[in-house]
Scaffold this motif. Structure first.
Motif, PDB file in Angstrom:
ATOM      1  N   GLY A  73       0.885  36.115  -0.179  1.00  0.00           N
ATOM      2  CA  GLY A  73       0.109  35.107   0.526  1.00  0.00           C
ATOM      3  C   GLY A  73      -0.651  35.671   1.709  1.00  0.00           C
ATOM      4  O   GLY A  73      -1.759  35.215   2.021  1.00  0.00           O
ATOM      5  N   GLU A  74      -0.074  36.683   2.373  1.00  0.00           N
ATOM      6  CA  GLU A  74      -0.735  37.263   3.545  1.00  0.00           C
ATOM      7  C   GLU A  74      -2.044  37.949   3.186  1.00  0.00           C
ATOM      8  O   GLU A  74      -2.904  38.150   4.053  1.00  0.00           O
ATOM      9  CB  GLU A  74       0.199  38.276   4.213  1.00  0.00           C
ATOM     10  N   HIS A  75      -2.202  38.303   1.903  1.00  0.00           N
ATOM     11  CA  HIS A  75      -3.458  38.908   1.460  1.00  0.00           C
ATOM     12  C   HIS A  75      -4.347  37.908   0.730  1.00  0.00           C
ATOM     13  O   HIS A  75      -5.581  37.998   0.801  1.00  0.00           O
ATOM     14  CB  HIS A  75      -3.180  40.117   0.568  1.00  0.00           C
ATOM     15  N   LEU A  76      -3.756  36.949   0.031  1.00  0.00           N
ATOM     16  CA  LEU A  76      -4.567  35.918  -0.619  1.00  0.00           C
ATOM     17  C   LEU A  76      -5.333  35.089   0.404  1.00  0.00           C
ATOM     18  O   LEU A  76      -6.441  34.625   0.128  1.00  0.00           O
ATOM     19  CB  LEU A  76      -3.675  34.996  -1.458  1.00  0.00           C
ATOM     20  N   ILE A  77      -4.743  34.927   1.585  1.00  0.00           N
ATOM     21  CA  ILE A  77      -5.415  34.128   2.616  1.00  0.00           C
ATOM     22  C   ILE A  77      -6.736  34.746   3.043  1.00  0.00           C
ATOM     23  O   ILE A  77      -7.626  34.068   3.574  1.00  0.00           O
ATOM     24  CB  ILE A  77      -4.489  33.940   3.836  1.00  0.00           C
ATOM     25  N   ARG A  78      -6.905  36.033   2.777  1.00  0.00           N
ATOM     26  CA  ARG A  78      -8.144  36.713   3.163  1.00  0.00           C
ATOM     27  C   ARG A  78      -9.366  36.112   2.468  1.00  0.00           C
ATOM     28  O   ARG A  78     -10.478  36.198   2.993  1.00  0.00           O
ATOM     29  CB  ARG A  78      -8.053  38.210   2.833  1.00  0.00           C
ATOM     30  N   PHE A  79      -9.167  35.511   1.295  1.00  0.00           N
ATOM     31  CA  PHE A  79     -10.278  34.894   0.581  1.00  0.00           C
ATOM     32  C   PHE A  79     -10.909  33.753   1.376  1.00  0.00           C
ATOM     33  O   PHE A  79     -12.090  33.454   1.213  1.00  0.00           O
ATOM     34  CB  PHE A  79      -9.811  34.363  -0.785  1.00  0.00           C
ATOM     35  N   VAL A  80     -10.120  33.101   2.222  1.00  0.00           N
ATOM     36  CA  VAL A  80     -10.635  31.968   3.003  1.00  0.00           C
ATOM     37  C   VAL A  80     -10.656  32.240   4.504  1.00  0.00           C
ATOM     38  O   VAL A  80     -11.259  31.464   5.268  1.00  0.00           O
ATOM     39  CB  VAL A  80      -9.812  30.685   2.728  1.00  0.00           C
ATOM     40  N   SER A  81     -10.046  33.331   4.943  1.00  0.00           N
ATOM     41  CA  SER A  81     -10.016  33.629   6.380  1.00  0.00           C
ATOM     42  C   SER A  81     -11.135  34.571   6.816  1.00  0.00           C
ATOM     43  O   SER A  81     -11.558  34.533   7.977  1.00  0.00           O
ATOM     44  CB  SER A  81      -8.668  34.238   6.781  1.00  0.00           C
ATOM     45  N   TYR A  82     -11.657  35.379   5.885  1.00  0.00           N
ATOM     46  CA  TYR A  82     -12.647  36.380   6.300  1.00  0.00           C
ATOM     47  C   TYR A  82     -13.919  35.787   6.903  1.00  0.00           C
ATOM     48  O   TYR A  82     -14.554  36.428   7.760  1.00  0.00           O
ATOM     49  CB  TYR A  82     -12.983  37.308   5.125  1.00  0.00           C
ATOM     50  N   PRO A  83     -14.363  34.567   6.515  1.00  0.00           N
ATOM     51  CA  PRO A  83     -15.587  34.043   7.136  1.00  0.00           C
ATOM     52  C   PRO A  83     -15.470  33.796   8.634  1.00  0.00           C
ATOM     53  O   PRO A  83     -16.495  33.599   9.300  1.00  0.00           O
ATOM     54  CB  PRO A  83     -15.829  32.728   6.383  1.00  0.00           C
ATOM     55  N   PHE A  84     -14.269  33.813   9.180  1.00  0.00           N
ATOM     56  CA  PHE A  84     -14.089  33.497  10.592  1.00  0.00           C
ATOM     57  C   PHE A  84     -13.802  34.743  11.427  1.00  0.00           C
ATOM     58  O   PHE A  84     -13.461  34.638  12.604  1.00  0.00           O
ATOM     59  CB  PHE A  84     -12.960  32.469  10.738  1.00  0.00           C
ATOM     60  N   VAL A  85     -13.962  35.912  10.814  1.00  0.00           N
ATOM     61  CA  VAL A  85     -13.805  37.182  11.528  1.00  0.00           C
ATOM     62  C   VAL A  85     -15.117  37.947  11.407  1.00  0.00           C
ATOM     63  O   VAL A  85     -15.480  38.373  10.315  1.00  0.00           O
ATOM     64  CB  VAL A  85     -12.643  38.018  10.953  1.00  0.00           C
ATOM     65  N   HIS A  86     -15.823  38.103  12.513  1.00  0.00           N
ATOM     66  CA  HIS A  86     -17.130  38.753  12.500  1.00  0.00           C
ATOM     67  C   HIS A  86     -17.075  40.124  13.165  1.00  0.00           C
ATOM     68  O   HIS A  86     -16.138  40.433  13.900  1.00  0.00           O
ATOM     69  CB  HIS A  86     -18.166  37.851  13.182  1.00  0.00           C
ATOM     70  N   PHE A  87     -18.100  40.917  12.888  1.00  0.00           N
ATOM     71  CA  PHE A  87     -18.115  42.291  13.380  1.00  0.00           C
ATOM     72  C   PHE A  87     -18.805  42.450  14.722  1.00  0.00           C
ATOM     73  O   PHE A  87     -18.744  43.507  15.339  1.00  0.00           O
ATOM     74  CB  PHE A  87     -18.781  43.201  12.341  1.00  0.00           C
ATOM     75  N   SER A  88     -19.516  41.406  15.158  1.00  0.00           N
ATOM     76  CA  SER A  88     -20.200  41.464  16.448  1.00  0.00           C
ATOM     77  C   SER A  88     -20.559  40.054  16.888  1.00  0.00           C
ATOM     78  O   SER A  88     -20.517  39.109  16.085  1.00  0.00           O
ATOM     79  CB  SER A  88     -21.470  42.322  16.359  1.00  0.00           C
ATOM     80  N   LEU A  89     -20.952  39.933  18.142  1.00  0.00           N
ATOM     81  CA  LEU A  89     -21.390  38.643  18.672  1.00  0.00           C
ATOM     82  C   LEU A  89     -22.630  38.148  17.941  1.00  0.00           C
ATOM     83  O   LEU A  89     -22.745  36.959  17.606  1.00  0.00           O
ATOM     84  CB  LEU A  89     -21.663  38.767  20.171  1.00  0.00           C
ATOM     85  N   THR A  90     -23.575  39.047  17.677  1.00  0.00           N
ATOM     86  CA  THR A  90     -24.801  38.667  16.970  1.00  0.00           C
ATOM     87  C   THR A  90     -24.490  38.174  15.565  1.00  0.00           C
ATOM     88  O   THR A  90     -25.049  37.180  15.091  1.00  0.00           O
ATOM     89  CB  THR A  90     -25.766  39.856  16.901  1.00  0.00           C
TER      90      THR A  90
END
Length: 228
Positions: A73-90
């Protein structure tokens, strides 16, 4: 004026759009303030990288899960959690603007839960295609794939509207063509990863889901099936 009350100058945003925007902005604010030393002390400099390692989508981890048939589950959640982690402010700012603009339009035309379903499912499908098509060790993060899902829903509205008046429906795809063209140009100039694959997959998912989630969409499909 309506019932003695003034009409708002700007139509209020649907709550689901506000919630998604906050979910994008808050982590980015924490990462940026931490990197600037405003909060968290010296250890806060690594918060963004830790967030990416924990919540961004990883093709390497996906390949490992596929090879071993293990789906934690800790890795399956990445399918829906990645949109909320960005690489920069821009990166976060542009993604947030897309959510506000297109999310508002789609939520008002489709409904709030339908808009949320398009956002979540388009993002998950984008990550799935990214993991299946590419063997890219670079993590996938940010809300662009689900944002492109909203572009797909908006394109569906244009496509259906043009068809209703007998116009060329191909014109509805002008926006996605322009966005992908700009993305390709920036990639050629500044370099980039293969995340455009996830973006395109998100668009396809958003457009396809619209046939079922748009008002009257499912009824139209059933009527066509019965007619055929």
């Amino acid at each position: 004026m309506s019932n003695g009350k003034p009409e708002p100058a700007v139509n209020p945003l649907p709550p689901v759009v506000v919630a998604l925007f906050i979910a994008i902005v808050v982590p980015e604010a924490i990462f940026s303030l931490g990197a600037s030393g405003v909060i968290g002390g010296p250890g806060a400099v690594g918060w963004r990288q830790a967030g990416i390692q924990t919540y961004a989508f990883s093709s390497d981890i996906f390949d490992w899960m596929m090879a071993n048939g293990v789906w934690p589950g800790e890795h399956l959640i990445r399918f829906v959690s990645y949109p909320f982690v960005h690489f920069s402010l821009t990166h976060a700012a542009i993604a947030g603007v897309f959510v506000l603009a297109l999310g508002k339009m789609v939520a008002e035309k489709f409904g709030q839960w339908q808009m949320l379903a398009i956002f979540v499912l388009s993002g998950a499908f984008g990550a799935l295609v990214y993991g299946l098509v590419l063997n890219d060790p670079y993590p996938l993060g940010g809300a662009f794939p689900p944002d492109y899902g909203l572009v797909g829903a908006f394109t569906y509205l244009l496509w259906r509207g043009l068809g209703a008046v007998g116009e060329n429906q191909a014109r509805a795809f002008t926006l996605i063509g322009a966005l992908l063209g700009i993305q390709l140009l920036f990639g050629l100039i500044f370099g980039g990863s293969g995340d455009w694959v996830a973006d395109l997959a998100g668009f396809v998912a958003g457009f396809g889901l619209s046939f079922f989630l748009a008002p009257g969409g499912w009824a139209s499909i059933r009527a066509k099936i019965r007619h055929d």
